[in-house]
Motif scaffolding. Structure first.
Motif, PDB file in Angstrom:
ATOM      1  N   UNK A 125       9.136  -6.064   1.324  1.00 21.50           N
ATOM      2  CA  UNK A 125       8.569  -5.372   2.473  1.00 21.50           C
ATOM      3  C   UNK A 125       9.526  -5.378   3.655  1.00 21.50           C
ATOM      4  N   UNK A 126      10.506  -6.297   3.639  1.00 22.11           N
ATOM      5  CA  UNK A 126      11.458  -6.382   4.742  1.00 22.11           C
ATOM      6  C   UNK A 126      12.709  -5.543   4.499  1.00 22.11           C
ATOM      7  N   UNK A 127      12.833  -4.947   3.323  1.00 18.42           N
ATOM      8  CA  UNK A 127      13.968  -4.054   3.076  1.00 18.42           C
ATOM      9  C   UNK A 127      13.812  -2.796   3.914  1.00 18.42           C
ATOM     10  N   UNK A 130      11.979   0.263   2.480  1.00 20.61           N
ATOM     11  CA  UNK A 130      10.543   0.224   2.236  1.00 20.61           C
ATOM     12  C   UNK A 130       9.712   0.096   3.509  1.00 20.61           C
ATOM     13  N   UNK A 131      10.368   0.063   4.648  1.00 19.20           N
ATOM     14  CA  UNK A 131       9.625  -0.030   5.904  1.00 19.20           C
ATOM     15  C   UNK A 131       9.073   1.336   6.276  1.00 19.20           C
ATOM     16  N   UNK A 132       7.768   1.412   6.420  1.00 23.65           N
ATOM     17  CA  UNK A 132       7.120   2.696   6.698  1.00 23.65           C
ATOM     18  C   UNK A 132       5.835   2.467   7.481  1.00 23.65           C
ATOM     19  N   UNK A 133       5.651   3.254   8.530  1.00 22.69           N
ATOM     20  CA  UNK A 133       4.442   3.165   9.339  1.00 22.69           C
ATOM     21  C   UNK A 133       3.360   4.029   8.722  1.00 22.69           C
ATOM     22  N   UNK A 134       2.168   3.464   8.582  1.00 21.14           N
ATOM     23  CA  UNK A 134       1.044   4.222   8.058  1.00 21.14           C
ATOM     24  C   UNK A 134       0.526   5.188   9.124  1.00 21.14           C
ATOM     25  N   UNK A 170       6.240  -3.051   8.024  1.00 23.70           N
ATOM     26  CA  UNK A 170       7.221  -2.649   9.035  1.00 23.70           C
ATOM     27  C   UNK A 170       7.311  -3.745  10.083  1.00 23.70           C
ATOM     28  N   UNK A 171       8.372  -3.709  10.862  1.00 25.11           N
ATOM     29  CA  UNK A 171       8.605  -4.739  11.862  1.00 25.11           C
ATOM     30  C   UNK A 171       8.297  -4.214  13.255  1.00 25.11           C
ATOM     31  N   UNK A 172       8.343  -5.112  14.223  1.00 28.12           N
ATOM     32  CA  UNK A 172       8.125  -4.692  15.611  1.00 28.12           C
ATOM     33  C   UNK A 172       9.233  -3.753  16.074  1.00 28.12           C
ATOM     34  N   UNK A 173      10.434  -3.956  15.551  1.00 28.06           N
ATOM     35  CA  UNK A 173      11.542  -3.060  15.894  1.00 28.06           C
ATOM     36  C   UNK A 173      11.280  -1.655  15.394  1.00 28.06           C
ATOM     37  N   UNK A 174      10.719  -1.515  14.177  1.00 24.60           N
ATOM     38  CA  UNK A 174      10.352  -0.193  13.667  1.00 24.60           C
ATOM     39  C   UNK A 174       9.318   0.467  14.559  1.00 24.60           C
ATOM     40  N   UNK A 175       8.368  -0.323  15.058  1.00 28.09           N
ATOM     41  CA  UNK A 175       7.338   0.209  15.955  1.00 28.09           C
ATOM     42  C   UNK A 175       7.966   0.737  17.242  1.00 28.09           C
ATOM     43  N   UNK A 176       8.890  -0.035  17.808  1.00 23.63           N
ATOM     44  CA  UNK A 176       9.549   0.392  19.045  1.00 23.63           C
ATOM     45  C   UNK A 176      10.412   1.623  18.808  1.00 23.63           C
TER      46      UNK A 176
END
Length: 298
Positions: A125-127, A130-134, A170-176
């Motif tokens: 999930x940290x790759x 594979x990081x994707x926002x629903x 996804x991570x907080x960085x992906x959210x930002x």
């Protein structure tokens, strides 16, 4: 090749989920998506290493999809001096798919599942791949951003919904990054059109609402002014206006977001003023002296 034994060490797939020689697909991308889904569950990433096309039709006829850590790369830089890690691990895990012309289907004709390194489904999930926002996450991020809720708070709420950050995908960085890329860095013309639509809706709701837009000779947006009854009353009381430069810090602000947030802030301020007025109407603070000035303030 004992496929079931090879997967039992991972403990994350059922026997019917294992890629099998002879499995059929309508399109090559379906085979790729299947292998990517399998890779995500096992704990590795994939890449398309080779695609061969028909000389006449120019359509792909076979494809090799490898583990992302295949190959071998030798660095000329000594290990203590390296800044970038080398991901190559000579991994042989891969699949080959080919197009069956007789049945007009894609099939697996070779499968290798053995990896040269330990895979971890929990780490997948940290790759980055594979990081994707629903869709739910995107809607909440947008609503919270308009409401002025900070990204780290939104991330915590989303994480609590699924039982922790590791289950988010996804991570907080992906959210930002999503806020910056999708919500804030937008086309100026599209921003102006959306803002005009917002003003027209406000005009329908409130007849006292007024707005005017100024364009240059090339019909490009230059400035805009808007006000309603609440703005007029505030101007009569304070005698001030608020202006801003639409080109200033464009990656962070604005236009539509600025209008929404500004209106939201004014609404909160108006509600606070009403609460204070209500509290003042209930009683008065007793004067400490008999001075007329103090009684006037009272």
């Amino acid at each position: 090749m004992d496929l079931v034994y090879e997967l039992s060490d991972h403990g994350c797939l059922q026997e019917n989920e294992i890629p099998r020689v002879g499995m059929r697909f309508a399109q090559s991308y379906m085979a790729h998506e299947f292998y990517v889904t399998y890779a995500k569950k096992v704990g590795f990433t994939t890449k398309i290493r080779m695609t061969t096309c028909d000389n006449i039709t120019k359509k792909s006829v076979n494809q090799a999809i490898h583990c992302n850590r295949d190959g071998f790369r030798r660095s000329r830089i000594k290990a203590p001096m390296r800044k970038n890690m080398i991901s190559a691990a000579r991994c042989k895990a891969r699949i080959y798919v080919k197009f069956d012309k007789e049945k007009q289907e894609w099939i697996f004709f070779k499968v290798e599942l053995r990896h040269s390194y330990p895979c971890s489904a929990r780490k997948a999930v940290h790759y980055h791949e594979y990081r994707e926002l629903t869709m739910h996450a995107k809607c909440m991020i947008k609503d919270n951003d308009v409401a002025g809720i900070r990204p780290n708070k939104t991330f915590l709420v989303l994480a609590n919904e699924v039982g922790g950050p590791s289950n988010l995908g996804f991570s907080e960085k992906n959210l930002r990054n999503y806020i910056t890329a999708s919500l804030q860095t937008s086309n100026v013309n599209a921003d102006v059109r959306e803002m005009m639509s917002y003003f027209m809706r406000m005009k329908d709701i409130n007849p006292n609402f007024f707005y005017a837009v100024n364009f240059d000779e090339e019909c490009k947006f230059r400035s805009i002014v808007w006000l309603d009854a609440r703005f007029r009353a505030s101007y009569e009381y304070y005698g001030d206006i608020v202006s801003f430069d639409s080109m200033h810090n464009i990656n962070r602000s604005s236009l539509v977001q600025f209008v929404h947030k500004y209106d939201h802030v004014l609404g909160i301020k108006e509600e606070k003023d009403l609460e204070d007025d209500t509290a003042d109407s209930i009683g008065v603070i007793p004067c400490a002296t008999s001075l007329p000035m103090e009684r006037q303030f009272q």
